[in-house]
Design a protein around this motif. Structure first.
Motif, short mmCIF file in Angstrom:
data_model
loop_
_atom_site.label_atom_id
_atom_site.label_comp_id
_atom_site.label_asym_id
_atom_site.label_seq_id
_atom_site.Cartn_x
_atom_site.Cartn_y
_atom_site.Cartn_z
N CYS A 125 81.35 63.91 40.89
CA CYS A 125 82.74 63.86 40.39
C CYS A 125 82.32 63.04 38.74
O CYS A 125 81.38 62.85 38.52
N ILE A 126 82.85 63.74 37.57
CA ILE A 126 82.30 63.63 36.39
C ILE A 126 83.39 62.74 35.69
O ILE A 126 82.52 62.54 33.87
N CYS A 140 86.61 62.75 35.41
CA CYS A 140 87.35 63.06 34.23
C CYS A 140 88.59 62.45 34.07
O CYS A 140 89.79 62.36 32.55
N GLY A 141 88.79 61.96 35.09
CA GLY A 141 90.45 61.77 35.74
C GLY A 141 91.21 62.22 35.84
O GLY A 141 92.05 61.90 36.07
N CYS A 178 92.37 62.95 38.80
CA CYS A 178 92.49 63.15 39.80
C CYS A 178 93.75 62.25 39.85
O CYS A 178 94.64 61.38 40.11
N ILE A 185 89.51 59.27 43.00
CA ILE A 185 87.62 58.99 43.36
C ILE A 185 87.76 57.68 43.52
O ILE A 185 86.76 57.45 44.45
N CYS A 203 90.65 68.53 40.77
CA CYS A 203 89.28 67.96 40.42
C CYS A 203 88.37 69.28 39.76
O CYS A 203 88.34 70.51 40.82
S1 SF4 Z 1 88.75 64.73 39.30
FE1 SF4 Z 1 89.00 63.13 39.87
S2 SF4 Z 1 86.53 63.43 41.71
FE2 SF4 Z 1 86.96 65.33 40.49
S3 SF4 Z 1 85.76 64.60 38.94
FE3 SF4 Z 1 87.74 64.06 38.41
S4 SF4 Z 1 87.87 61.80 38.27
FE4 SF4 Z 1 85.49 62.66 39.26
#
Ligand code: SF4
Lengths: 254, 502
Positions: free
Chosen positions: B336-337, B339-340, B342, B365, B396
């Motif tokens: 997980c990076i 990014c938000g 999800c 997440i 994601c």
């Molecule tokens: S989509 Fe969610 S699980 Fe995937 S990298 Fe972004 S924050 Fe992490």
């Protein structure tokens, strides 16, 4: 066992249990479910994707210098940065002076740089050189905030750059070549002076340019600046100039 | 300004308790979740407000994704870069630490939150800090750093606008990328009026400028700057910080000491990996081509540089991450990076909001990793709060199999604490279903008595009926209807009759 060894031991222990390979789901692991794929590769022989392979999937960086220039100008515009291309140092000077007069600058900050110095000569306001002997001496006096205060009081920071990235409209600055860490971010206006040869296609090319320029000992800070500082924290509405510069000018000379 | 009946007036979520760490009353978290979810779902204004904000995100993100020549393949590349680092994490960490120390910085290792707090407090004490400035870092939220610093009498100011607003409100972040996305401008204006003595305004621009002006002196005067890190580059020993406002750049430029806190999973092997990950993070997270400032720090100021901190420390935090690594099934959740994306696409998040989760990391997440970080028994209910639609997995950028992990958590929870009643029910059903006659009789009985069962409000049915309507029982069973069905030619020419026609 100290914390370092303890953590590394936990990590090593955890990794003794093989997991799914890249792009495999847990359910697709060998012996784990109905679909049996090839077993995950043994450690040490893991496939690492060469960046060259990923490149064609990322946003385009332009194939020719003309493409790259056009892409850069387009991206900077979308980012709400102001892009100018001028033929000579002299024209750049005229442009900068008119910006200075228009905004009624009292004092601009700069650093020793072969493009910045000639452009600044004769600017109709006070100047502050961040890497002058006097500024460095003041900085050595511990707990003195003088050099920071001096920079904070400036209306604009004028810097060079290490590269311009067409793919993203980014400006690469470094602490060694662009007047330290604060000059490009503390004053409310940032003016970047560059030449067309500094335009590279992609972020990966910018990393290559860095390696070429600095070898393996990089400056302590490298920053990709992509448009003026911004925030969307209030009701997701875009506002420029959150903490960094509100205005970003890129002046391409030549 | 319309009065806003948001339940945020009394911030729920267990992290409102600053001293609280991992340990917390067992069923408290679940009860609170159910209670808060009910409150938020009723607040239609709040939901509409969130939806509007996130609809804008989706539009810009899709526009930006279209600029990728192949977004799906780019996701493969991003996923592989992180997979590679996570599956060789021991090697990555050692390489990173060695390279970083060669650059003049100091690496500290923290097994858990308490150890990390102690290390950072030690650095702050040694620096004789009078003022501390912080840029946004979820990992410091995870270890409750601010409370620990304040308990020792250190003033600490969050410089990210969203975090600053949340700090003034006395609330944790609502969303780990958009901390105050639930707050309206009027509320912010009031808040600034109260705390900073500014004039009321409805303009986001003016509000931003009020915070900007307030913060500038603080950058100059702070002795210690605390940041997070989005990536740790093993090859070069640099940390990479992604931000839009410039506050992290200032935090790492002006104070004498720079401390960065990062989870051990933040490693990537090569600088070139960032050429993929940085654009992906920006596009997935906020719909930008690249976040405004992506900055690499290799240590304190180098000889010949004219400013920058004299000291740089990085604290590498485990705090349960090795436990996720040890579960091969869910190992990929360490990719997980943050990014938000999800959260932004999650129908549950859009309805219940960020506080309801009661966790540092909200949304899908957060529901996957929190049970690992804080205990499956207490946090398993988060895995139930999903429609399993898979929107998170699709969004994601590093291809974490998020919604399947929610299923894995459910399965693990059932294994750990089997539900006797449920199991008995399944056994009974299996017994009946295996005997056609019994099944037919049972079906008839059930159809006839459904109206009565509804009235009975049996404990198992009660929760289910509370938010749903039980369907009308059809007069005839499926098998009966099938046996007496109309000839196929006629059936095709008109819509099939269903039991509910009655
Ligand atoms: S989509 Fe969610 S699980 Fe995937 S990298 Fe972004 S924050 Fe992490």
């Amino acid at each position: 066992m100290n914390a370092r060894e303890a953590i590394l031991a936990r990590v090593r222990e955890a990794l003794t249990v093989p997991g799914p390979g890249p792009h495999q789901r847990a359910g697709e692991m060998a012996g784990h479910g109905a679909t049996t794929h090839t077993a995950p590769p043994p450690r040490g022989s893991l496939p690492v994707l060469a960046l060259e392979a990923a490149r064609p999937w990322l946003p385009d960086g332009g194939a020719t210098p003309e493409d790259r220039l056009a892409l850069l100008a387009d991206n900077l515009g979308k980012l709400k940065a102001v892009f100018h291309r001028v033929p000579t140092i002299h024209a750049a000077q005229d442009l900068l002076f008119s910006i200075a007069r228009e905004r009624d600058w009292k004092r601009v900050a700069w650093h020793a740089h072969p493009l910045v110095e000639p452009i600044l000569a004769g600017i109709p306001c006070a100047t502050h050189r961040v890497d002058s002997a006097a500024a460095l001496a003041a900085d050595l006096a511990t707990d003195s905030t003088t050099p920071k205060d001096a920079l904070e009081a400036c209306d604009a920071g004028i810097t060079g750059c290490d590269a311009l990235v067409a793919q993203t409209g980014s400006i690469l600055v470094s602490s060694a070549t662009c007047g330290g860490r604060a000059l490009s971010v503390l004053p409310p206006v940032h003016v970047v002076v560059a030449t067309p040869e500094q335009i590279v296609a992609t972020l990966a090319d910018a990393f290559d340019a860095l390696r070429e320029r600095h070898g393996s000992s990089f400056p302590s800070m490298l920053s990709f600046i992509t448009g003026p500082s911004r925030t969307g924290d209030i009701e997701r509405i875009l506002v420029l100039g959150a903490h960094g510069p509100k205005e970003l000018f890129v002046i391409l000379v030549g | 300004m319309p009065p806003h009946p948001s339940p945020t007036a009394t911030p729920p979520g267990p992290h409102a308790d600053p001293s609280g760490d991992a340990e917390r009353g067992s069923h408290g978290a679940k009860k609170r979740f159910l209670h808060d979810a009910r409150e938020y779902v009723r607040d239609t204004d709040h939901r509409a407000f969130l939806r509007r904000a996130l609809a804008g995100y989706c539009a810009t993100r899709d526009g930006q994704k279209a600029r990728y020549r192949d977004w799906e393949h780019a996701r493969d590349a991003a996923s592989l870069a992180k997979w590679n680092a996570v599956n060789r994490l021991d090697e990555m960490l050692v390489r990173f630490a060695d390279a970083f120390e060669a650059g003049g910085g100091k690496v500290h290792w923290a097994r858990d939150a308490a150890e990390a707090r102690e290390i950072i407090l030690g650095i702050v004490r040694a620096a004789g800090a009078k003022a501390i400035i912080k840029s946004k870092c979820m990992t410091t939220e995870e270890i409750h750093l601010n409370a620990a610093l304040e308990a020792e009498g250190y003033g600490v100011v969050e410089s990210d606008l969203g975090e600053f607003i949340q700090q003034l409100r006395g609330e944790p972040p609502f969303h780990f990328v958009f901390p105050c996305m639930h707050v309206r401008r009027g509320e912010i204006s009031k808040l600034f009026e109260e705390h900073l003595g500014s004039a009321p305004t409805e303009s986001p621009e003016e509000l931003t400028m009020i915070a900007r002006r307030y913060m500038r002196r603080l950058y100059v005067e702070a002795d210690v700057g605390i940041t997070g890190a989005n990536f740790l580059v093993a090859e070069t020993g640099q940390i990479s910080i992604t931000e839009n406002e410039g506050n992290a750049r200032l935090t790492a430029a002006l104070p004498r000491v720079h401390v960065a806190l990062a989870g051990i999973e933040k490693c990537v092997e090569r600088l070139d990996d960032l050429a993929v990950l940085l654009p992906m993070l920006a596009t997935a997270g906020t719909g930008q081509p690249l976040t405004c400032y992506n900055t690499l720090y290799g240590g304190p100021r180098a000889p010949g540089e004219c400013d920058g901190p004299r000291e740089m420390h990085i604290v590498l935090l485990d705090n349960g991450r090795a436990a996720i690594l040890a579960d091969p099934e869910q190992r990929d959740s360490l990719q997980c990076i943050r990014c938000g994306a999800c959260l932004n696409v999650c129908p549950i998040f859009k309805n219940v909001g960020g506080f309801t989760y009661g966790t540092t990391y909200q949304g899908p997440i957060g529901s996957v990793i929190t049970p690992h970080l804080r205990g499956l028994g207490d946090w398993n209910h988060l895995s139930q709060a999903s429609s399993l639609c898979g929107a998170c997995t699709d969004a994601c950028p590093v291809r974490i199999d998020i919604h399947h992990h929610l299923l894995h958590n459910r399965r693990n929870a059932v294994r750990a604490a089997p539900n006797r009643l449920e199991r008995m029910g399944h056994r009974m059903f299996a017994a009946v279903a295996a005997r056609p006659r019994l099944f037919a009789t049972g079906g008839t009985l059930f159809r006839r008595s459904l109206w009565f069962l509804k009235k009975l409000r049996l404990p198992l049915l009660r929760d289910w009926i509370a938010s749903r309507d039980l369907p009308q029982a059809p007069a005839r069973s499926f098998r009966d209807q099938w046996r007496h069905r109309a000839p196929p030619a006629v059936a095709r020419s008109r819509p099939a009759t269903t039991g509910s026609d009655r």
